[in-house]
Design an enzyme around this catalytic site. Structure first.
Site, PDB file in Angstrom:
ATOM      1  N   GLY A 165      -7.974   4.627   7.856  1.00 52.76           N
ATOM      2  CA  GLY A 165      -8.445   5.358   6.681  1.00 52.76           C
ATOM      3  C   GLY A 165      -9.804   6.004   6.922  1.00 52.76           C
ATOM      4  N   GLY A 184      -5.781   2.023  12.769  1.00 50.68           N
ATOM      5  CA  GLY A 184      -5.127   0.730  12.820  1.00 50.68           C
ATOM      6  C   GLY A 184      -3.751   0.754  13.458  1.00 50.68           C
ATOM      7  N   LYS A 221       3.754   7.552   4.258  1.00 50.93           N
ATOM      8  CA  LYS A 221       3.617   8.296   2.993  1.00 50.93           C
ATOM      9  C   LYS A 221       2.843   9.609   3.122  1.00 50.93           C
ATOM     10  CE  LYS A 221       3.030   5.343  -0.690  1.00 50.93           C
ATOM     11  NZ  LYS A 221       2.098   4.351  -1.288  1.00 50.93           N
ATOM     12  N   ARG A 226      -9.843  -4.830  17.563  1.00 46.95           N
ATOM     13  CA  ARG A 226     -11.043  -4.689  16.735  1.00 46.95           C
ATOM     14  C   ARG A 226     -12.105  -5.737  17.068  1.00 46.95           C
ATOM     15  NH1 ARG A 226      -8.590  -3.064  10.784  1.00 46.95           N
ATOM     16  NH2 ARG A 226      -8.895  -0.812  11.040  1.00 46.95           N
TER      17      ARG A 226
END
Ligand code: 3PG
Ligand code: MG
Length: 399
Positions: A380, A356, A206, A41
């Protein structure tokens, strides 16, 4: 979409002007040593920072790191990032030990043309993430005072309605940086008109995190391959026993419903690597998904699954991948993620790696980054983009 870009700002001339750059320097740190384990990043923002330096701007960079709770917390200091950024830029980065306090004010005031400052973690200030617009606004006022113009290059944070992302651009002339522009260009080709077959691979722990993107992608994709911790909730929904694997009990019904509606587009693992414990040295074996022992937990997808997923990927013309297939940080459970990543690089397809963890996995496994079409810096953010959501950071740059 009418977004002004860094090139528009450079064309105006920025020599001697203070340019506030929101970057996403939220890099993973080693828990023991505090060292940066993946500087992807930081490298991703260099084109924007380099162009501003070259044009003689006074460059003021701000970012968050981790999730501190609105007050200074040394383990989340951007100090180490300032050091690494300076190495990569080939010039010292002036580090302010607070975000909008005395250190920040004097650091910014002392900048010469073409120099770079980094402010301390934005999230050391409650105003950054506040739900209260007035509290965010008050913090945004302080930040905006450090710039004559604002550049958003923090693609990984554009889905956050935070002061530095959403409220500062309302206060300063604002443009999209090179990274934000490139990310949006690439992701928009996936939503607009992907070349087919379009195959998506989703992993990670998840289902609940991925539910919205699965719903959004199902009508669009030709194939949806599901691995990672979340596959066990899907396997349970097929009536299989998953031992002590990760399971979101309250999502089983939702997964059953998704499988019914998926027209056979969803592919699940046929074999998994099960272990006695969540540990790098745990005893482990590969089993069929209908033979997971009640006392063991699945930590990776198995070789037959990799072969099946790879066959689907080899047909693809467009690929999006988000989320590891297993606990790739432990070598015993990295083969699934590695296998899928290699299949993606071999496919004659335009491939996008979202986010990420998957981006870090590519680098941690030593894969050649250039064999992917695009490696997004936003996890996200890229998922929310594909969901078709309005991203506060992008919306703030429009108009
Ligand atoms: C990320 O790592 O996903 C981005 O830096 C955003 O961080 P956040 O999820 O803590 O807002
Ligand atoms: Mg995140």
């Amino acid at each position: 979409m009418s977004i002004r870009t860094l090139d528009d700002l450079l064309a105006e001339g920025v020599s001697g002007r203070r340019v506030l750059v929101r970057a996403d320097l939220n890099v993973p740190l080693d828990k023991q040593t505090g060292q940066i384990t993946d500087d992807g990043r930081i490298r991703a923002v260099l084109p924007t920072l380099g162009a501003l330096v070259e044009a003689g701007a006074k460059v003021v960079v701000c970012s968050h790191l981790g999730r501190p709770k609105g007050a200074p917390d040394p383990q989340f200091s951007l100090g180490p990032v300032a050091g690494r950024l300076g190495e990569l830029l080939g010039a010292p980065v002036h580090f302010a030990t607070d975000t909008v306090g005395e250190s920040a004010r004097s650091t910014v005031a002392d900048l010469a043309d073409g120099q770079v400052a980094l402010l301390e973690n934005l999230r050391f200030n409650a105003g950054e993430t506040s739900k209260d617009a007035a509290e965010r606004g008050a913090f945004a006022d302080q930040l905006a005072a450090f710039g004559d113009a604002y550049v958003d290059d923090a693609f990984g944070a554009v889905h956050r309605k935070h002061a530095s992302v959403f409220d500062v651009p309302a206060r300063l002339p604002h443009v999209a940086g090179r990274l934000v522009l490139r990310e949006v260009e690439v992701l928009s080709t996936l939503t607009a008109d992907p070349e087919r077959p379009y195959v998506v691979v989703l992993g990670g722990s998840k289902v609940s995190d991925k539910l919205a993107v699965i719903e959004a992608l199902l009508p669009t994709v030709d194939r949806l391959l599901i691995g990672g911790g979340m596959c066990f909730t899907f396997l349970k929904a097929q009536g299989l026993e998953v031992g002590t694997s990760l399971l979101e009990k309250d999502m089983v019904e939702t997964c059953r419903n998704l499988l019914e509606r998926s027209n056979g587009k969803i592919m699940l693992p046929v074999d998994v690597v099960v272990a006695d414990a969540f540990a790098p040295d745990a005893a482990h074996d590969t089993v069929r998904v209908d033979g997971i022992p009640s006392h063991r937990l699945g930590l990776d997808v198995g070789p037959e699954t990799v072969a099946g997923f790879s066959a689907a990927l080899s047909q693809a013309k467009t690929i999006f991948w988000n989320g590891p297939m297993g606990v790739f940080e432990m070598p015993a459970f990295a083969a699934g993620t590695r296998g899928i990543a290699e299949a993606i690089t071999k496919a004659d397809a335009f491939s996008v790696v979202g986010g990420g963890d998957s981006a870090a996995a590519v680098r941690a496994l030593g894969l050649d980054e250039s064999s992917f079409g695009h490696i997004s810096t936003g996890g996200g953010a890229s998922l929310e983009y594909l969901e078709g959501k309005t991203l506060p950071g992008i919306a703030a740059l429009e108009n």
